[in-house]
Structures are given as C-alpha cells and as structure tokens.
Design a protein around this motif. Structure first.
Motif, PDB file in Angstrom:
ATOM      1  N   THR A 152       0.844  -1.191   0.000  1.00  0.00           N
ATOM      2  CA  THR A 152       0.000   0.000   0.000  1.00  0.00           C
ATOM      3  C   THR A 152       0.885   1.249   0.000  1.00  0.00           C
ATOM      4  O   THR A 152       2.037   1.208   0.416  1.00  0.00           O
ATOM      5  N   VAL A 153       0.316   2.326  -0.479  1.00  0.00           N
ATOM      6  CA  VAL A 153       0.982   3.624  -0.348  1.00  0.00           C
ATOM      7  C   VAL A 153       0.759   4.042   1.108  1.00  0.00           C
ATOM      8  O   VAL A 153      -0.371   4.242   1.524  1.00  0.00           O
ATOM      9  N   GLY A 154       1.823   4.091   1.878  1.00  0.00           N
ATOM     10  CA  GLY A 154       1.678   4.436   3.300  1.00  0.00           C
ATOM     11  C   GLY A 154       1.228   3.253   4.140  1.00  0.00           C
ATOM     12  O   GLY A 154       1.216   2.104   3.674  1.00  0.00           O
ATOM     13  N   ASP A 155       0.833   3.538   5.367  1.00  0.00           N
ATOM     14  CA  ASP A 155       0.510   2.501   6.343  1.00  0.00           C
ATOM     15  C   ASP A 155      -0.758   1.722   5.953  1.00  0.00           C
ATOM     16  O   ASP A 155      -1.835   2.313   5.820  1.00  0.00           O
ATOM     17  N   PRO A 156      -0.635   0.395   5.774  1.00  0.00           N
ATOM     18  CA  PRO A 156      -1.790  -0.371   5.277  1.00  0.00           C
ATOM     19  C   PRO A 156      -3.012  -0.293   6.198  1.00  0.00           C
ATOM     20  O   PRO A 156      -4.137  -0.174   5.707  1.00  0.00           O
ATOM     21  N   THR A 157      -2.802  -0.356   7.499  1.00  0.00           N
ATOM     22  CA  THR A 157      -3.959  -0.312   8.400  1.00  0.00           C
ATOM     23  C   THR A 157      -4.739   0.981   8.192  1.00  0.00           C
ATOM     24  O   THR A 157      -5.971   0.976   8.063  1.00  0.00           O
ATOM     25  N   GLU A 158      -4.000   2.081   8.117  1.00  0.00           N
ATOM     26  CA  GLU A 158      -4.665   3.368   7.908  1.00  0.00           C
ATOM     27  C   GLU A 158      -5.409   3.405   6.580  1.00  0.00           C
ATOM     28  O   GLU A 158      -6.543   3.872   6.505  1.00  0.00           O
ATOM     29  N   ARG A 159      -4.743   2.887   5.537  1.00  0.00           N
ATOM     30  CA  ARG A 159      -5.347   2.958   4.201  1.00  0.00           C
ATOM     31  C   ARG A 159      -6.568   2.050   4.094  1.00  0.00           C
ATOM     32  O   ARG A 159      -7.505   2.357   3.367  1.00  0.00           O
ATOM     33  N   PHE A 160      -6.559   0.918   4.818  1.00  0.00           N
ATOM     34  CA  PHE A 160      -7.719   0.016   4.795  1.00  0.00           C
ATOM     35  C   PHE A 160      -8.860   0.580   5.649  1.00  0.00           C
ATOM     36  O   PHE A 160     -10.023   0.397   5.335  1.00  0.00           O
TER      37      PHE A 160
END
Ligand code: ATP
Ligand code: MG
Length: 461
Positions: A152-160
C-alpha cells in the motif's frame, strides 16, 4: 515480460499524448497514471489510459471540443479524442470512499505527488509524462512491479480503515497480476471493516477476482484474514469439512482447486467455487463412510440465496444454480443414447457443456489420476456431442407439432390439458426419436385424447 532495467519510455498511444500536449501548451501539467501505466510496465496492453492534470474540470472542458462531465464533481471529465474516450482527472488530495459517502467537496491539488499519495498501491501510484518521457515514482512502484509485490501507499492499516474496499482490491490485484502481497499489508486486513463496503462493490471485485489465474493464494488469504466469513460465511463453513479417503482436500480447498481448474468464465468459476457449499449441512457418516446426500439440491437453493444476497444478476444466478443442481449427474461414456438424451433435455442444450466442465473440474480437484480423468471426460464429451449432432428433440419446442396444431386437430381449448398432451408427446419422442413427425404425433395425440375422453366419461357414469 516485466522489465529487467527501468524502461526509458512507455508505448503511450498518440491520442493520449495529444491530450497531454494540449494541456501542456496551455500551461498545465499532464501525466498518464494508474492501471494503464502499471499494465504497460508489465508488458501488457492497457485496457485504458487515464490522465491526471492540475487543470480543474471546467478548464479541461474549455480546452477540448468534445467532453462528457462523467464525474465532474470529483474532478473527472471524459475527453473524446480520435474516437477514443479518455478520462482526465484533476489532481486530488483525497480518494472517494467506497461506502458511498464520498467527500462533499473534493480538494484539488496542483502537485502530482499529492495525487499519487491518495492512491491505493505503489504499483498504481506511478505517473508518467509521455512528452518528457519521465516517471514520477515517489513510492517505489517501479521496484515493486519488478519484484511483483503489492504494497500500500503508506501505512496499510490506515489505508484500509480509510477505505475497506482496498482490502478486496488487493486480493483481486494479487490474483489477476500474479503478484505477492507484502506481509505487513497481509496482516493489516481487518475483516470487520468490509461491512462498510456496499454489496455491489463487493460483487464487482469478486467478479474481477474469480476469473483470475492465480486464485488459490487470494482465496486462502481471504479465508485466513476472516474476509471470507464476512462475505461468504457459507463457504467459510466448508473449511475443515473432511470428505473421506477419495478426497485429498477438505470441502473448501477442493472447491478452490475446482474453481482454479475450470475455464475462467464468471458463472463457471462461481459454480465451481460454490458447487459443494451444502456439504457441511448434509454430511452424514454411515458405517464409517461419509455421505452428502442431497447436497446438489440444497446447493442449488443456497447458491441462489448467496448470489442474490451479493446482488448478482438473475441471469447469472440461474445459470450458476442450474450447474450446481446437476453436477452429480449419472451419465457416463457408456450410457445409452436415451439416457444421454434425457440428461441433455433436463439440463438444456445451452448448459450441457458447462455441466460437463464443472464435473471435470470437480473430478480433477479430487485425487484421481488426471490422465485417466482427462480421457474419461474426452469420451463423455464425445458421446454428448454425437447425441447433440443427431438433431434430436430436447425441449417441447423441438416437437414436430405445437399447441396450435393440437388445438385445431383435436378441437380442444388452450389450458393445462393441452400441456399434458405436449408433455406426453415429448416423453414419447425422448424414448423414440424417430416418431418426431407431424403425422405420427397427431395420431398419438388422437389416441391419447380418445383414451382420456373415455376415462372421463366412465368416471361420469
Ligand atoms: P483495473 O482498471 O485494471 O481494474 P486500475 O488500477 O486501473 O485497475 P481503477 O479502478 O481503474 O483500477 O482505478 C484507477 C486508479 O485509481 C488506480 O490505479 C489507483 O491508482 C486509483 N484507485 C482506484 N481505486 C482506489 C481506491 N479504492 N483507493 C485509492 N486509490 C484507488
Ligand atoms: Mg483502470
């Protein structure tokens, strides 16, 4: 083939470059972005090319003679150029939200870096300037394409958390592109977040995922992450259901294998994945043997329910459920022509090969010797093809007489009785195909009618 060294340029078609040129001559920036760049870098021909620019939608509309305001509120104008439709989207700071709660006002930007930062995966966040022939790749998407890795672009948890649809896009892209998923992204899937995504969006992702080549890893991760239970709990129930010594896998992995083996058409993939979904509910053990009596019939109902819930079209549901209903058929290469005819009539000409296809995938996903299985199905296909080629009657409509003929000949009104006679004739012709001639059938109909009349009058007396 995926590049060995960073490619110097991408094969961007002339009509795309020409739009970029127009934007540039008016003082704007213009890049190709997203899936098109990704697929060109993978050596594939992109389905479509998207352009990103700092020009705002109204400016784009002024620059080109033929435009459609397809997503104007969110920055997208479709431009028609040399008979192609190209989406031109203004740089943005934030993405749409897949729960339908799109931001009321999107924030435009004049920085391509900001626009790339809102995108989901590094491989989708590469911009290419076709005029200068250079890449803007702040998230190392080129390297990830080379490594065949989804990050992911950046932190996956945040992006999800921001947009749960991305979890499914990730599984879909991994299967379609045959890429691995970075371990942090894998472990950042939160299955309960998927509840915020509409069923239609889930359906659309599944429809793209299922025909993919590399299905098993994504479906396995779907199960391990809990997403399967959230989306298809009936299939999650198949995990760990033992099928006895003839099977190498439990019901779930057997179904995944069958789906991977069958031709990549959505209804076939769905049928293969769901064909045994009634097994957990029908499992019995008798004298140490495991049985699943009636799982085809119950499966038909369950598949219909599951696919309706997921908003698939009625046509697709019917086609899929029919295959599940008939996947336990009895015909074999040495069955009589009559038995094969009856089976074709039951399933219908349009679906007969699909049912064979499902059964073949089903068999190959057990532990039977593949060579033997291939040979067996080759023979069975051949037999079915022979019977089909004989131009037999497979539905009432194929009879040499129709309802009007009978109404006139027997002087009877339309109604259920007329249907009874047609069914009788159909049954007769299934037994004796040579009798499918007008004269013969009218004669049989007359006898049937006479017998009916006399039994009616004797009950009246
Ligand atoms: P394909 O068209 O082959 O399905 P794609 O990557 O082009 O794949 P689109 O849905 O056309 O997918 O989206 C175009 C681009 O928009 C993506 O490449 C990505 O950069 C961005 N994008 C799409 N969906 C999201 C999302 N949910 N979150 C963030 N960015 C997204
Ligand atoms: Mg696309």
């Amino acid at each position: 083939m995926i590049f060995r060294r960073l490619p110097k340029s991408l094969p961007v078609p002339g009509f795309v470059t020409s739009i970029c040129q127009t934007l540039r001559s008016s003082g704007y920036q213009a890049y190709v972005v997203g899936g098109g760049v990704r697929d060109a870098l993978r050596g594939e021909t992109p389905k479509d090319w998207d352009i990103a620019t700092d020009a705002e939608p109204s400016a784009v509309e002024k620059l080109f003679p033929e435009t459609i305001p397809t997503g104007k509120r969110f920055g997208t104008i479709t431009v028609r150029e040399s008979n192609h439709l190209i989406e031109v989207t203004t740089f943005r700071q934030d993405a749409d939200y897949s729960d339908g709660r799109r931001p009321d006002s999107v924030r435009y930007s004049n920085d391509i870096h900001e626009d790339l930062r809102r995108r989901d995966f590094t491989i989708n966040a590469i911009a290419y300037d076709p005029l200068e022939q250079n890449f803007v790749d702040p998230h190392q998407g080129l390297r990830d394409i080379h490594r065949r890795l989804l990050r992911t672009v950046g932190d996956p948890t945040e992006r999800f958390r921001e947009d749960a649809l991305r979890m499914l896009r990730m599984l879909r892209l991994a299967a379609v592109l045959e890429f691995k998923i970075h371990r942090t992204a894998r472990s950042s899937i939160h299955s309960d977040w998927i509840a915020s995504v509409s069923l239609e969006r889930i359906r659309d992702e599944l429809s793209l995922l299922l025909p993919a080549k590399n299905l098993a890893p994504s479906l396995t991760l779907m199960h391990e992450s809990g997403l399967l239970r959230a989306i298809l709990p009936e299939l999650a129930d198949c995990v760990g259901v033992n099928q006895g010594s003839r099977h190498k896998w439990d019901v779930f992995f057997h179904s995944v294998r069958a789906a991977e083996i069958i031709k990549p058409e959505l209804h076939l993939r769905l049928a293969a994945l769901l064909h045994d979904m009634a097994k957990p509910k029908t499992r019995t053990v008798q004298n140490g043997d495991i049985h699943f009596y009636g799982h085809d019939e119950l499966g038909e109902t369950m598949v219909t329910n599951v696919l309706s819930r997921l908003r698939f079209s009625n046509r697709l549901i019917q086609k899929t459920a029919l295959l599940v209903r008939h996947h336990m058929f009895q015909i074999q290469p040495d069955s009589s022509p009559k038995a094969i005819r009856r089976f074709i009539a039951k399933v219908g000409r349009d679906s007969i090969y699909d049912v064979l296809e499902l059964r073949r995938a089903d068999a190959l996903a057990m532990r039977i010797q593949p060579r033997q299985t291939h040979h067996y199905f080759q023979l069975l296909y051949q037999r079915v093809a022979e019977v089909l080629a004989e131009d037999h009657v497979f539905t009432v409509q194929d009879l040499a007489v129709n309802g009007y003929d009978l109404m006139e000949f027997l002087q009877i009104p339309p109604g259920p009785y007329l249907g009874d006679i047609l069914d009788f004739l159909f049954d007769h012709v299934m037994e004796d195909p040579n009798d499918n001639r007008r004269k013969v059938l009218l004669q049989i109909a007359r006898d049937y009618h006479a017998a009916h009349e006399s039994s009616e009058s004797s009950t009246r007396e």
